[in-house]
Design a protein around this motif. Sequence first.
Motif, PDB file in Angstrom:
ATOM      1  N   ALA A   1      39.856  47.338  37.862  1.00  0.00           N
ATOM      2  CA  ALA A   1      40.774  46.236  38.159  1.00  0.00           C
ATOM      3  C   ALA A   1      41.259  45.577  36.864  1.00  0.00           C
ATOM      4  CB  ALA A   1      40.079  45.205  39.054  1.00  0.00           C
TER       5      ALA A   1
ATOM      6  N   ARG B   1      30.571  34.897  49.592  1.00  0.00           N
ATOM      7  CA  ARG B   1      32.013  35.121  49.440  1.00  0.00           C
ATOM      8  C   ARG B   1      32.778  33.912  48.901  1.00  0.00           C
ATOM      9  NH1 ARG B   1      35.027  39.073  52.960  1.00  0.00           N
ATOM     10  NH2 ARG B   1      33.499  40.654  53.433  1.00  0.00           N
TER      11      ARG B   1
ATOM     12  N   PRO C   1      35.679  33.779  44.082  1.00  0.00           N
ATOM     13  CA  PRO C   1      36.915  33.492  43.338  1.00  0.00           C
ATOM     14  C   PRO C   1      36.718  32.494  42.192  1.00  0.00           C
ATOM     15  CG  PRO C   1      37.361  33.501  45.689  1.00  0.00           C
ATOM     16  CD  PRO C   1      35.873  33.579  45.532  1.00  0.00           C
TER      17      PRO C   1
ATOM     18  N   VAL D   1      43.120  38.025  40.463  1.00  0.00           N
ATOM     19  CA  VAL D   1      43.509  38.446  41.817  1.00  0.00           C
ATOM     20  C   VAL D   1      42.934  39.827  42.142  1.00  0.00           C
ATOM     21  CG1 VAL D   1      45.483  39.124  43.259  1.00  0.00           C
ATOM     22  CG2 VAL D   1      45.570  37.007  41.925  1.00  0.00           C
ATOM     23  N   LEU D   2      43.075  40.781  41.219  1.00  0.00           N
ATOM     24  CA  LEU D   2      42.598  42.138  41.496  1.00  0.00           C
ATOM     25  C   LEU D   2      41.077  42.208  41.607  1.00  0.00           C
ATOM     26  CD1 LEU D   2      44.939  44.423  39.338  1.00  0.00           C
ATOM     27  CD2 LEU D   2      45.031  43.957  41.790  1.00  0.00           C
TER      28      LEU D   2
ATOM     29  N   VAL E   1      39.039  39.755  42.498  1.00  0.00           N
ATOM     30  CA  VAL E   1      38.654  39.096  43.754  1.00  0.00           C
ATOM     31  C   VAL E   1      38.945  40.011  44.943  1.00  0.00           C
ATOM     32  CG1 VAL E   1      39.215  37.173  45.313  1.00  0.00           C
ATOM     33  CG2 VAL E   1      38.816  36.727  42.897  1.00  0.00           C
ATOM     34  N   LEU E   2      40.125  40.621  44.963  1.00  0.00           N
ATOM     35  CA  LEU E   2      40.456  41.550  46.059  1.00  0.00           C
ATOM     36  C   LEU E   2      39.475  42.712  46.094  1.00  0.00           C
ATOM     37  CD1 LEU E   2      44.360  41.663  45.890  1.00  0.00           C
ATOM     38  CD2 LEU E   2      42.932  40.584  47.647  1.00  0.00           C
ATOM     39  N   TRP E   3      39.136  43.260  44.932  1.00  0.00           N
ATOM     40  CA  TRP E   3      38.160  44.351  44.866  1.00  0.00           C
ATOM     41  C   TRP E   3      36.825  43.904  45.429  1.00  0.00           C
ATOM     42  CZ3 TRP E   3      35.628  48.555  45.034  1.00  0.00           C
ATOM     43  CH2 TRP E   3      34.393  48.715  44.430  1.00  0.00           C
ATOM     44  N   ARG E   4      36.376  42.712  45.029  1.00  0.00           N
ATOM     45  CA  ARG E   4      35.081  42.229  45.500  1.00  0.00           C
ATOM     46  C   ARG E   4      35.076  42.044  47.013  1.00  0.00           C
ATOM     47  NH1 ARG E   4      30.911  40.734  42.029  1.00  0.00           N
ATOM     48  NH2 ARG E   4      31.374  41.696  40.040  1.00  0.00           N
ATOM     49  N   PHE E   5      36.134  41.451  47.555  1.00  0.00           N
ATOM     50  CA  PHE E   5      36.185  41.258  49.008  1.00  0.00           C
ATOM     51  C   PHE E   5      36.223  42.604  49.734  1.00  0.00           C
ATOM     52  CE2 PHE E   5      38.003  36.722  48.678  1.00  0.00           C
ATOM     53  CZ  PHE E   5      36.725  36.212  48.601  1.00  0.00           C
ATOM     54  N   PHE E   6      36.976  43.555  49.194  1.00  0.00           N
ATOM     55  CA  PHE E   6      37.021  44.896  49.787  1.00  0.00           C
ATOM     56  C   PHE E   6      35.635  45.541  49.729  1.00  0.00           C
ATOM     57  CE2 PHE E   6      37.301  49.486  49.032  1.00  0.00           C
ATOM     58  CZ  PHE E   6      37.837  49.889  50.249  1.00  0.00           C
TER      59      PHE E   6
END
Length: 146
Positions: free
Chosen positions: A18, A72, A76, A117-118, A120-125
Amino acid sequence: MIRTALLPATLVVGDLMALLVSVPIALYLRSFTIPSAHLFSLHILPFSLLALVSIAIFFTAGLYDAPTALIRREIPGTILGAQIANVLIAALMFFFIPYFAITPRAILVLYLIISVVLVVLWRFFALSVSSLKDERVVVFRGTEEA
């Protein structure tokens, strides 16, 4: 609900990807043109070093500890704080080390936003995928073997 902790190596690889993908995206958004090979080559080495520093700071911030990976709502803010520290280190690196032929003020700001952003998105995924693998076990007897 307790989620299965991801292996730290999986998180490190995803974070690193990311962070590195953030560089060409930031270069693109700076001028809304695909960056030339020369421009990309000027930026990739210093930003790769920054990505490695970022991973070290992520370790320091506890982003690879099991409890942090499970909460979660804290992800962020923790990532943002770690990336702000990284950008401050990068500013010192870019502006005070004459080896690098760039002073990427706008790129650095874009990189900060995109990388947060990337990651955080990776972590949530990653957390959502790991939660699909949760297995529930029902213990009927309270023996030592159970």
